[in-house]
Structures are given as structure tokens and as C-alpha cells.
Motif scaffolding. Structure first.
Motif, PDB file in Angstrom:
ATOM      1  N   ILE A 259       0.843  -1.194   0.000  1.00 22.25           N
ATOM      2  CA  ILE A 259       0.000   0.000   0.000  1.00 22.25           C
ATOM      3  C   ILE A 259       0.878   1.243   0.000  1.00 22.25           C
ATOM      4  O   ILE A 259       0.743   2.128  -0.834  1.00 22.25           O
ATOM      5  CB  ILE A 259      -0.940   0.005   1.218  1.00 22.25           C
ATOM      6  N   THR A 260       1.794   1.301   0.958  1.00 24.46           N
ATOM      7  CA  THR A 260       2.801   2.355   1.017  1.00 24.46           C
ATOM      8  C   THR A 260       4.140   1.682   1.329  1.00 24.46           C
ATOM      9  O   THR A 260       4.205   0.458   1.503  1.00 24.46           O
ATOM     10  CB  THR A 260       2.471   3.395   2.102  1.00 24.46           C
ATOM     11  N   TYR A 261       5.183   2.468   1.452  1.00 21.49           N
ATOM     12  CA  TYR A 261       6.510   1.879   1.673  1.00 21.49           C
ATOM     13  C   TYR A 261       6.587   1.100   2.974  1.00 21.49           C
ATOM     14  O   TYR A 261       7.425   0.196   3.119  1.00 21.49           O
ATOM     15  CB  TYR A 261       7.582   2.980   1.635  1.00 21.49           C
ATOM     16  N   ASN A 262       5.729   1.404   3.931  1.00 21.11           N
ATOM     17  CA  ASN A 262       5.766   0.683   5.207  1.00 21.11           C
ATOM     18  C   ASN A 262       4.444  -0.002   5.552  1.00 21.11           C
ATOM     19  O   ASN A 262       4.227  -0.403   6.685  1.00 21.11           O
ATOM     20  CB  ASN A 262       6.181   1.624   6.336  1.00 21.11           C
ATOM     21  N   ALA A 263       3.549  -0.121   4.578  1.00 19.45           N
ATOM     22  CA  ALA A 263       2.255  -0.782   4.812  1.00 19.45           C
ATOM     23  C   ALA A 263       2.049  -1.872   3.762  1.00 19.45           C
ATOM     24  O   ALA A 263       1.959  -1.582   2.566  1.00 19.45           O
ATOM     25  CB  ALA A 263       1.123   0.240   4.749  1.00 19.45           C
ATOM     26  N   ARG A 264       1.989  -3.097   4.231  1.00 16.64           N
ATOM     27  CA  ARG A 264       1.840  -4.238   3.334  1.00 16.64           C
ATOM     28  C   ARG A 264       0.829  -5.224   3.912  1.00 16.64           C
ATOM     29  O   ARG A 264       0.592  -5.251   5.112  1.00 16.64           O
ATOM     30  CB  ARG A 264       3.185  -4.953   3.129  1.00 16.64           C
ATOM     31  N   TYR A 265       0.258  -6.022   3.030  1.00 13.23           N
ATOM     32  CA  TYR A 265      -0.597  -7.107   3.483  1.00 13.23           C
ATOM     33  C   TYR A 265      -0.547  -8.235   2.456  1.00 13.23           C
ATOM     34  O   TYR A 265      -0.048  -8.059   1.339  1.00 13.23           O
ATOM     35  CB  TYR A 265      -2.034  -6.637   3.705  1.00 13.23           C
ATOM     36  N   THR A 266      -1.066  -9.382   2.820  1.00  8.84           N
ATOM     37  CA  THR A 266      -1.016 -10.571   1.961  1.00  8.84           C
ATOM     38  C   THR A 266      -2.412 -11.073   1.673  1.00  8.84           C
ATOM     39  O   THR A 266      -3.182 -11.353   2.606  1.00  8.84           O
ATOM     40  CB  THR A 266      -0.195 -11.695   2.629  1.00  8.84           C
ATOM     41  N   ASP A 267      -2.774 -11.142   0.392  1.00 11.44           N
ATOM     42  CA  ASP A 267      -4.026 -11.777  -0.018  1.00 11.44           C
ATOM     43  C   ASP A 267      -3.803 -13.280  -0.072  1.00 11.44           C
ATOM     44  O   ASP A 267      -2.723 -13.752  -0.484  1.00 11.44           O
ATOM     45  CB  ASP A 267      -4.476 -11.261  -1.388  1.00 11.44           C
ATOM     46  N   ILE A 268      -4.833 -14.032   0.297  1.00  6.16           N
ATOM     47  CA  ILE A 268      -4.707 -15.489   0.386  1.00  6.16           C
ATOM     48  C   ILE A 268      -5.873 -16.162  -0.326  1.00  6.16           C
ATOM     49  O   ILE A 268      -7.023 -15.790  -0.129  1.00  6.16           O
ATOM     50  CB  ILE A 268      -4.667 -15.942   1.866  1.00  6.16           C
ATOM     51  N   MET A 269      -5.551 -17.152  -1.140  1.00  5.26           N
ATOM     52  CA  MET A 269      -6.556 -18.009  -1.767  1.00  5.26           C
ATOM     53  C   MET A 269      -6.294 -19.445  -1.334  1.00  5.26           C
ATOM     54  O   MET A 269      -5.177 -19.943  -1.472  1.00  5.26           O
ATOM     55  CB  MET A 269      -6.487 -17.902  -3.301  1.00  5.26           C
ATOM     56  N   ILE A 270      -7.297 -20.086  -0.797  1.00  6.92           N
ATOM     57  CA  ILE A 270      -7.201 -21.488  -0.365  1.00  6.92           C
ATOM     58  C   ILE A 270      -8.253 -22.280  -1.102  1.00  6.92           C
ATOM     59  O   ILE A 270      -9.401 -21.840  -1.224  1.00  6.92           O
ATOM     60  CB  ILE A 270      -7.413 -21.614   1.158  1.00  6.92           C
ATOM     61  N   TYR A 271      -7.886 -23.437  -1.642  1.00 10.38           N
ATOM     62  CA  TYR A 271      -8.886 -24.231  -2.376  1.00 10.38           C
ATOM     63  C   TYR A 271      -8.648 -25.715  -2.157  1.00 10.38           C
ATOM     64  O   TYR A 271      -7.536 -26.165  -1.872  1.00 10.38           O
ATOM     65  CB  TYR A 271      -8.862 -23.887  -3.863  1.00 10.38           C
ATOM     66  N   ARG A 272      -9.734 -26.454  -2.295  1.00 10.07           N
ATOM     67  CA  ARG A 272      -9.670 -27.904  -2.201  1.00 10.07           C
ATOM     68  C   ARG A 272     -10.533 -28.499  -3.288  1.00 10.07           C
ATOM     69  O   ARG A 272     -11.739 -28.211  -3.365  1.00 10.07           O
ATOM     70  CB  ARG A 272     -10.138 -28.384  -0.822  1.00 10.07           C
ATOM     71  N   ALA A 273      -9.949 -29.294  -4.145  1.00 11.50           N
ATOM     72  CA  ALA A 273     -10.681 -29.890  -5.269  1.00 11.50           C
ATOM     73  C   ALA A 273     -11.332 -31.192  -4.823  1.00 11.50           C
ATOM     74  O   ALA A 273     -11.010 -31.725  -3.764  1.00 11.50           O
ATOM     75  CB  ALA A 273      -9.742 -30.140  -6.440  1.00 11.50           C
TER      76      ALA A 273
END
Length: 273
Positions: A259-273
Motif C-alpha cells: 500500500i505504502t513503503y511501510n504498509a503491506r498485506y497478503t491476499d490469500i486463496m485457499i482451495y480444495r478440489a
């Protein structure tokens, strides 16, 4: 005739999963026997769109709880409004504050259109509010500082929702309707924990979040969240202490966002077939 494939929502929408489109397409190849995909929290319809383009043979149910299709249907009207705003702001540099009397002229324009039909304030927000801000009605527009952020080309939504079954229902009702359908896969992208939940009244609380997991305990699924939520950490703890987890034997994919130089986050996708 070629079918247009979108990699992002054609209209502004908070929380769409455009960063996951490539990984999502790849993961869909692991569901060759699936016949029905039910998008329980449809949002902008991007996930449903991607599934239908990737699997035209499948039945795709898009739960449009936010009435996004209404915005799509009115895109030409929205383009007309933005074109008039562009004319009002002609000569004002991009990203500069809109001062009077032009500010009031824009508000009066929106009021006139509101008296004659639908106004897509969310889309129009992206042309008159600073980046990341949006409004859903004229009262919210009046409270904010306006900027010249007008889109320079018309929005195009041709065929975006083609082939989808569009419904509007509480996700619990939709799950109950399809839970016994052979070959069903649930797409689960709930609101973030402790945030405003759109048309779901109030905040999305922990109890609401945990209720969602009844939809994926015994079915193939795609589940989307981020490390802003502690839900995954909670289920990892549950599994480590012998209580089990709905994510057991599931595949996890992550995308880091800045987002900014000191603001980050992680998007996560989880799936099961």
C-alpha cells in the motif's frame, strides 16, 4: 465471434480479486469434474466471470447481493454523466481540487440525474473523489472534497455477465439450495472480519465469519481472505490441538501487496478440489 475476457471488474468495486485472476484460472484446471460453481459472495462478479470463460460448460451462479448488474445495465447513462462532468472540469489540471462554482455545478448535475433515474455514485466517485474514496449517494458526495480525477474514456462492460445465472439471496439460503448438487464447487469471498459488510447489516463479526465455514467443510471450494484476518491462524491452532480445520489438505496461494513503503498485506486463496 470472440468472447471478451475480463481480468478485472469493468466498473470500480471495493475488494475485487483482480490480483488472483491468473492463479485462480490455473487452479480451476484442478476441478475438471465440477459442473456447478456457486459464487456465494458475488461482489463484482469477477470470479463468476472468470469461471464461465474458463469453463463455459459449467453452470455458474452469481450471487449479486450488491446489485452490481444494475450498475452494468446503466453504464451508458453513467458514461454520459461523467462526460458532462469532464466538460465542467475542462481546463482544471488532473488531481486538483474542484473549487466553487464548479463543485456546486457538479452536485446540481448529479441531483438532476437522480430525479430522472439511476445514478451510479460508486463509479462516479472515481471521477470526482481522491483515489480510494467513494460514495454511495449524493449526501456523501456533498460532505467530501471533490477532485478532478475524471476517467478520460467511457466504461465498457460488453458481455461481462453473459452466461451467468444471477441471483440475490442470503449466502446461507444459496448454500442450502446447492449443497446436495453433484459436482458443486463453492466460491467463498466473505467481507473482511470486523469491517462494514455492504448489504449484510452491520459489521462482519467473528460469529458471522465462523458460520461461513459450514459451507466448505464437506465440499470442494475456493476461499479468499488476507492476513488482516486472524481466521486462518485460528484454524491452524485448532488443527494443531486436535480439533480439525476446514483447510486440511487444501492448497494455499498468497500474493503480497504494498500500500505504502511501510504498509503491506497478503491476499490469500485457499482451495480444495
Amino acid at each position: 465471434m470472440s468472447v471478451k475476457v475480463y481480468n478485472t471488474s469493468p466498473l470500480p468495486f471495493m475488494g475485487q480479486k483482480r490480483n488472483f485472476v491468473k492463479l485462480f484460472r490455473e487452479a480451476l484446471q484442478e476441478f475438471p469434474t465440477a459442473t456447478t460453481f456457486v459464487d456465494l459472495f458475488g461482489g463484482s462478479g469477477l470470479l463468476s466471470h472468470v469461471v464461465k470463460r474458463q469453463r463455459p460448460d459449467a453452470h455458474v451462479v452469481y450471487n449479486d447481493y450488491d446489485d452490481f448488474h444494475h450498475r452494468i445495465e446503466n453504464v451508458e447513462r453513467t458514461n454520459t454523466i461523467i462526460a458532462e462532468i469532464r466538460t465542467i472540469l475542462d481546463g482544471l489540471p488532473r488531481k486538483k481540487k474542484v473549487s466553487e462554482p464548479k463543485r456546486q455545478t457538479i452536485i446540481d448535475l448529479l441531483r438532476r440525474y437522480e430525479h430522472t433515474g439511476f445514478v451510479d455514485y460508486i463509479t462516479i466517485s472515481s471521477s470526482i473523489l481522491f483515489s480510494g474514496n467513494y460514495a454511495t449517494n449524493i449526501r456523501e458526495i456533498e460532505k467530501q472534497t471533490l477532485y478532478n480525477t475524471t476517467k478520460q474514456t467511457p466504461y465498457a462492460c460488453d458481455g461481462y455477465l453473459d452466461g451467468l445465472e444471477i441471483v440475490k439471496a442470503d449466502y446461507r439460503e444459496l448454500f442450502s439450495q446447492y449443497k446436495d448438487t453433484p459436482g458443486v464447487v463453492f466460491l467463498v469471498d466473505p467481507p473482511y472480519l470486523s469491517t462494514q459488510a455492504g448489504h449484510y447489516n452491520g459489521y462482519w463479526r467473528l460469529a458471522d465469519y465462523l458460520d461461513v465455514f459450514s459451507t466448505i467443510m464437506e465440499h470442494p471450494f475456493f476461499y479468499f481472505t488476507s492476513n488482516k484476518s486472524s481466521v486462518i491462524e485460528f484454524f491452524d491452532w485448532m488443527d494443531a490441538h486436535g480439533f480439525g480445520s476446514p483447510f486440511k489438505k487444501a492448497t494455499r496461494k498468497e500474493i503480497d501487496n504494498t500500500i505504502t513503503y511501510n504498509a503491506r498485506y497478503t491476499d490469500i486463496m485457499i482451495y480444495r478440489a
